[in-house]
Enzyme design. Structure first.
Site, PDB file in Angstrom:
ATOM      1  N   ASP A  81      31.300  41.432  45.192  1.00 17.53           N
ATOM      2  CA  ASP A  81      31.963  40.124  45.183  1.00 17.53           C
ATOM      3  C   ASP A  81      32.496  39.810  46.586  1.00 17.53           C
ATOM      4  O   ASP A  81      33.162  40.656  47.199  1.00 17.53           O
ATOM      5  CB  ASP A  81      33.125  40.200  44.170  1.00 17.53           C
ATOM      6  N   SER A 213      39.152  31.738  36.072  1.00 22.15           N
ATOM      7  CA  SER A 213      40.130  32.219  35.085  1.00 22.15           C
ATOM      8  C   SER A 213      40.827  31.048  34.410  1.00 22.15           C
ATOM      9  O   SER A 213      41.066  30.002  35.031  1.00 22.15           O
ATOM     10  CB  SER A 213      41.177  33.116  35.763  1.00 22.15           C
ATOM     11  N   ASN A 253      32.997  33.524  37.282  1.00 20.05           N
ATOM     12  CA  ASN A 253      33.792  34.642  37.802  1.00 20.05           C
ATOM     13  C   ASN A 253      35.216  34.656  37.254  1.00 20.05           C
ATOM     14  O   ASN A 253      35.950  33.669  37.409  1.00 20.05           O
ATOM     15  CB  ASN A 253      33.894  34.532  39.321  1.00 20.05           C
TER      16      ASN A 253
HETATM   17  P1  13P Z   1      39.888  33.985  39.375  1.00 19.95           P
HETATM   18  O1  13P Z   1      40.949  34.202  40.411  1.00 19.95           O
HETATM   19  O2  13P Z   1      39.962  32.640  38.771  1.00 19.95           O
HETATM   20  O3  13P Z   1      39.863  35.044  38.345  1.00 19.95           O
HETATM   21  O4  13P Z   1      38.462  34.046  40.138  1.00 19.95           O
HETATM   22  C1  13P Z   1      37.837  35.271  40.420  1.00 19.95           C
HETATM   23  C2  13P Z   1      36.703  35.138  41.360  1.00 19.95           C
HETATM   24  O5  13P Z   1      36.218  34.060  41.659  1.00 19.95           O
HETATM   25  C3  13P Z   1      36.148  36.381  41.907  1.00 19.95           C
HETATM   26  O6  13P Z   1      35.136  36.155  42.830  1.00 19.95           O
HETATM   27  O1  G3H Z   2      37.839  36.464  44.658  1.00 21.47           O
HETATM   28  C1  G3H Z   2      38.497  37.496  44.702  1.00 21.47           C
HETATM   29  C2  G3H Z   2      38.601  38.368  43.515  1.00 21.47           C
HETATM   30  O2  G3H Z   2      39.529  37.867  42.620  1.00 21.47           O
HETATM   31  C3  G3H Z   2      38.860  39.783  43.931  1.00 21.47           C
HETATM   32  O3  G3H Z   2      40.189  39.994  44.264  1.00 21.47           O
HETATM   33  O4  G3H Z   2      39.995  41.055  46.512  1.00 21.47           O
HETATM   34  O5  G3H Z   2      42.095  41.246  45.201  1.00 21.47           O
HETATM   35  O6  G3H Z   2      40.025  42.485  44.507  1.00 21.47           O
HETATM   36  P1  G3H Z   2      40.591  41.263  45.171  1.00 21.47           P
HETATM   37 ZN    ZN Z   3      35.482  34.439  44.081  1.00 21.02          ZN
END
Ligand code: 13P
Ligand code: G3H
Ligand code: ZN
Length: 316
Positions: A81, A213, A253
């Site tokens: 990601d 989310s 996501n």
């Molecule tokens: P949220 O913060 O809405 O859960 O999105 C997660 C995301 O886009 C990870 O790439």
């Molecule tokens: O887009 C980011 C994701 O929510 C991942 O979050 O970098 O804190 O693991 P993180």
């Molecule tokens: Zn993201």
């Protein structure tokens, strides 16, 4: 069974979206696999750079490999990601990831194209799918904070040029969402108009929605009743996942919501049992609650119940 995101999208396109869930530890892995098996849904495991650093990238890989053995019927992709170029190459060479995201969306268009093209060449040589991003979401992602005023929606014409020039397998489009728990002030809705325009220019091309989310109010209320101070949070209406899927969004996501489940379970547990210090009882509750949450999201996404049909289509 680990598959590429391209294989998942081929089955899902225009019918449903595949949930892409970020995980960091064994409890999340158990809840995610359980929830997807209970709801008979394919899924995407997302690993951020932060998640790889949290314990050790080898630890997270080992946890996922173990979960694959515990749940042999699961069908999923393992996806990086928000990768930078260097991390993409590391994951491509790892022999474990089936998909990477190169996020050069903060760079100018031509540079984004050039970087994405290099990653696509290396990934495709190994049969790995590539997600790229065009446009900018608001909120915090990894170590980058995009102020609300700097977030910008994806330009549909640019999206078409970008996909043609880079050869990426799917595109993260900015359609009004942002990362984290504070996505909207006032009216809450996706920009379906932008999505429709992108679909018109890129028919049959899989799109990705970051920042998806739903930040459930009851979850936040329970956290706050147990000592939390999360104020003015708002997420995406999960009833908009499926309409977005019909317009080409095949990957949705979700990270923040999983963190809220964790926080609610642990705050309530230790509020009610202030003398306890064994982390396993709340950990077990979290696994079950996270599994329930995942199964419910898969219902909204339309991915619930698709597992057997997908399995059949993969063996054809
Ligand atoms: P949220 O913060 O809405 O859960 O999105 C997660 C995301 O886009 C990870 O790439
Ligand atoms: O887009 C980011 C994701 O929510 C991942 O979050 O970098 O804190 O693991 P993180
Ligand atoms: Zn993201």
């Amino acid at each position: 069974m680990i598959v590429t995101t391209a294989q998942l999208f081929k089955h899902a396109y225009g019918k449903y979206a595949v949930g892409a869930y970020n995980i960091n530890n064994a409890e999340q892995a158990m809840g995610l696999f359980k929830g997807c098996i209970q709801s008979k849904a394919p899924f995407i495991i997302q690993i951020s750079k932060g998640a790889r650093k949290y314990t050790d990238k080898r630890m997270l890989e080992a946890i996922i490999r173990a979960a694959g053995v515990i749940f042999p019927e699961a069908i999923y992709a393992v996806h990086l990601d928000h990768g930078d170029e260097e991390t993409c190459y590391e994951c491509i060479d790892s022999g474990f990831f089936s998909s990477v995201m190169i996020d050069a969306s903060h760079d100018p268009f031509d540079q984004n194209v050039a970087i994405t093209k290099r990653v696509v060449a290396k990934a495709h040589a190994k049969g790995i799918s590539v997600e790229a991003e065009l446009g900018m979401l608001g909120g915090v992602e990894e170590d980058i904070k995009v102020e609300d005023g700097n977030a910008c929606l994806t330009d549909p014409d640019e999206a078409k040029t970008f996909v043609e020039q880079t050869g990426c397998d799917c595109l993260a489009a900015a359609i009004g969402t942002s990362h984290g728990a504070f996505k909207f002030k006032g009216k809450q809705s996706l920009h379906f108009d932008v999505l429709q325009k992108i679909k018109d220019r890129l028919p049959h091309f899989p799109l990705v929605m970051h920042g998806s989310s739903s930040v459930p109010k009851d979850e936040v209320d329970r956290i706050n009743s147990a000592g939390g101070t999360i104020k003015d949070s708002m997420g995406v209406d999960p009833n908009e996942y499926l309409p977005a899927a019909k317009l080409g969004v095949t990957k949705v996501n979700i990270d923040t919501d999983g963190r809220l489940v964790w926080t609610r379970v642990h705050r309530e547990y230790f509020r009610d049992k202030p003398g306890d210090f064994d982390f396993r009882p709340p950990g077990k509750i979290f696994i079950e609650e996270y599994a329930k949450f995942i199964a419910s999201r898969n219902q909204f996404l339309g991915s619930a119940g698709q597992l057997d049909d997908l399995r059949t289509s993969l063996t054809k």
